[in-house]
Design an enzyme around this catalytic site. Structure first.
Site, PDB file in Angstrom:
ATOM      1  N   GLY A  46      20.519  40.671  47.723  1.00 38.41           N
ATOM      2  CA  GLY A  46      19.554  39.632  48.051  1.00 38.41           C
ATOM      3  C   GLY A  46      18.515  39.521  46.955  1.00 38.41           C
ATOM      4  O   GLY A  46      18.213  40.502  46.276  1.00 38.41           O
ATOM      5  N   GLN A  51      10.757  37.261  43.016  1.00 38.12           N
ATOM      6  CA  GLN A  51      11.144  38.414  42.198  1.00 38.12           C
ATOM      7  C   GLN A  51      11.492  38.030  40.759  1.00 38.12           C
ATOM      8  O   GLN A  51      11.510  38.887  39.887  1.00 38.12           O
ATOM      9  CB  GLN A  51      12.333  39.133  42.825  1.00 38.12           C
ATOM     10  CG  GLN A  51      11.997  39.805  44.136  1.00 38.12           C
ATOM     11  CD  GLN A  51      13.224  40.418  44.745  1.00 38.12           C
ATOM     12  OE1 GLN A  51      13.930  39.779  45.525  1.00 38.12           O
ATOM     13  NE2 GLN A  51      13.489  41.659  44.383  1.00 38.12           N
ATOM     14  N   CYS A  92      15.418  47.766  46.730  1.00 41.87           N
ATOM     15  CA  CYS A  92      14.919  46.492  46.217  1.00 41.87           C
ATOM     16  C   CYS A  92      15.122  46.435  44.709  1.00 41.87           C
ATOM     17  O   CYS A  92      14.851  47.412  44.005  1.00 41.87           O
ATOM     18  CB  CYS A  92      13.428  46.371  46.554  1.00 41.87           C
ATOM     19  SG  CYS A  92      12.682  44.824  46.032  1.00 41.87           S
ATOM     20  N   LEU A  93      15.590  45.293  44.233  1.00 40.36           N
ATOM     21  CA  LEU A  93      15.784  45.129  42.794  1.00 40.36           C
ATOM     22  C   LEU A  93      14.466  45.219  42.028  1.00 40.36           C
ATOM     23  O   LEU A  93      14.461  45.561  40.849  1.00 40.36           O
ATOM     24  CB  LEU A  93      16.485  43.798  42.504  1.00 40.36           C
ATOM     25  CG  LEU A  93      17.919  43.687  43.035  1.00 40.36           C
ATOM     26  CD1 LEU A  93      18.464  42.283  42.804  1.00 40.36           C
ATOM     27  CD2 LEU A  93      18.815  44.740  42.425  1.00 40.36           C
ATOM     28  N   HIS A 134      13.513  41.142  54.761  1.00 37.79           N
ATOM     29  CA  HIS A 134      13.085  41.750  53.499  1.00 37.79           C
ATOM     30  C   HIS A 134      12.779  40.652  52.475  1.00 37.79           C
ATOM     31  O   HIS A 134      11.740  40.685  51.802  1.00 37.79           O
ATOM     32  CB  HIS A 134      14.205  42.673  52.999  1.00 37.79           C
ATOM     33  CG  HIS A 134      13.961  43.286  51.665  1.00 37.79           C
ATOM     34  ND1 HIS A 134      13.680  44.627  51.519  1.00 37.79           N
ATOM     35  CD2 HIS A 134      13.975  42.763  50.404  1.00 37.79           C
ATOM     36  CE1 HIS A 134      13.526  44.897  50.220  1.00 37.79           C
ATOM     37  NE2 HIS A 134      13.711  43.783  49.528  1.00 37.79           N
ATOM     38  N   GLU A 135      13.676  39.663  52.355  1.00 34.31           N
ATOM     39  CA  GLU A 135      13.489  38.607  51.356  1.00 34.31           C
ATOM     40  C   GLU A 135      12.350  37.661  51.726  1.00 34.31           C
ATOM     41  O   GLU A 135      11.594  37.221  50.846  1.00 34.31           O
ATOM     42  CB  GLU A 135      14.795  37.836  51.134  1.00 34.31           C
ATOM     43  CG  GLU A 135      15.963  38.683  50.647  1.00 34.31           C
ATOM     44  CD  GLU A 135      15.689  39.496  49.393  1.00 34.31           C
ATOM     45  OE1 GLU A 135      14.822  39.111  48.585  1.00 34.31           O
ATOM     46  OE2 GLU A 135      16.348  40.537  49.208  1.00 34.31           O
ATOM     47  N   HIS A 138       9.181  39.054  50.586  1.00 33.99           N
ATOM     48  CA  HIS A 138       8.911  38.764  49.170  1.00 33.99           C
ATOM     49  C   HIS A 138       8.223  37.408  49.015  1.00 33.99           C
ATOM     50  O   HIS A 138       7.288  37.266  48.225  1.00 33.99           O
ATOM     51  CB  HIS A 138      10.205  38.752  48.347  1.00 33.99           C
ATOM     52  CG  HIS A 138      10.663  40.091  47.906  1.00 33.99           C
ATOM     53  ND1 HIS A 138       9.928  40.898  47.063  1.00 33.99           N
ATOM     54  CD2 HIS A 138      11.804  40.778  48.182  1.00 33.99           C
ATOM     55  CE1 HIS A 138      10.588  42.019  46.840  1.00 33.99           C
ATOM     56  NE2 HIS A 138      11.730  41.980  47.519  1.00 33.99           N
TER      57      HIS A 138
END
Length: 165
Positions: A46, A51, A92-93, A134-135, A138
C-alpha cells in the site's frame, strides 16, 4: 511511469494533510501509475500519495504484492462496521525495517473513487480493512508509530537515524 522518492520518517512532510481530489484527470491517473510502480519497486502492499510528497487523497494497494490485485482509492472514506479490534503486525515504506503490532477495527466499509472517477464502495475485513485504515491515516498526516508509546517512538527514531548514518 517512474519511480518516485518515498519520504522517510520523521520527515515533517509526512504530517501534512492531503487535499481532496476534485477531478480525476490524466494527471491523477499518471500519479496512480507512478505510485503503483513505486510501491511495487519497494515491495510494499500500500502507498498513500502523501508518502511520495503529493498531498492529494490518493491511495494504491496490491495486497498480493505481485501486480495481480491492484486497487485504487481516491478520496477514500471509511465507516466502521465492527468496532472490535484486531491486532496486525504493521510496517510502512516510510518507516523501513520497523514492524509493530497495531490494533484497528476489523470490519469497515470503504467509499472512494476509482482511477476513472467512478464511485464505489466495498466491505473490507482483515488485511484490506487494516491496510486502508493505515493508508487513510497517511492522508491525515498520521503514522502507525503514533499508536505506540512515546518511548517506542523515540527508540524507532534513534534506530532509523543510526541506520541512515
Amino acid at each position: 511511469m517512474s519511480i518516485m522518492q518515498i519520504l522517510k520518517y520523521p520527515d515533517p512532510r509526512l504530517r501534512l494533510k492531503a487535499s481532496y481530489v476534485h477531478h480525476v484527470d490524466n494527471q491523477i491517473r499518471g500519479l496512480v501509475n507512478d505510485m503503483f510502480e513505486t510501491m511495487w519497486d519497494a515491495k510494499g502492499i500500500g502507498l498513500a500519495a502523501t508518502q511520495v510528497n503529493v498531498h492529494k487523497r490518493v491511495v494504491v494497494m496490491d495486497l498480493n504484492c505481485d501486480r495481480s490485485a491492484p486497487r485504487v482509492f481516491i478520496n477514500p472514506e471509511i465507516e466502521v462496521l465492527d468496532s472490535s479490534c484486531v491486532a496486525y503486525d504493521e510496517g510502512c515504506l516510510s518507516i523501513p525495517d520497523i514492524i509493530e503490532s497495531i490494533e484497528r477495527p476489523s470490519k469497515v466499509i470503504i467509499r472512494a473513487l476509482d482511477q476513472d472517477g467512478v464511485s464505489f464502495q466495498v466491505e473490507a475485513t482483515d488485511l484490506l480493512a487494516v491496510c486502508i485504515q493505515h493508508e487513510i491515516d497517511h492522508l491525515e498526516g498520521k503514522l502507525f508509530v503514533d499508536y505506540l508509546s512515546a518511548m517506542k517512538r523515540q527508540r524507532i527514531r534513534k534506530k532509523l537515524k543510526k541506520h541512515r548514518e
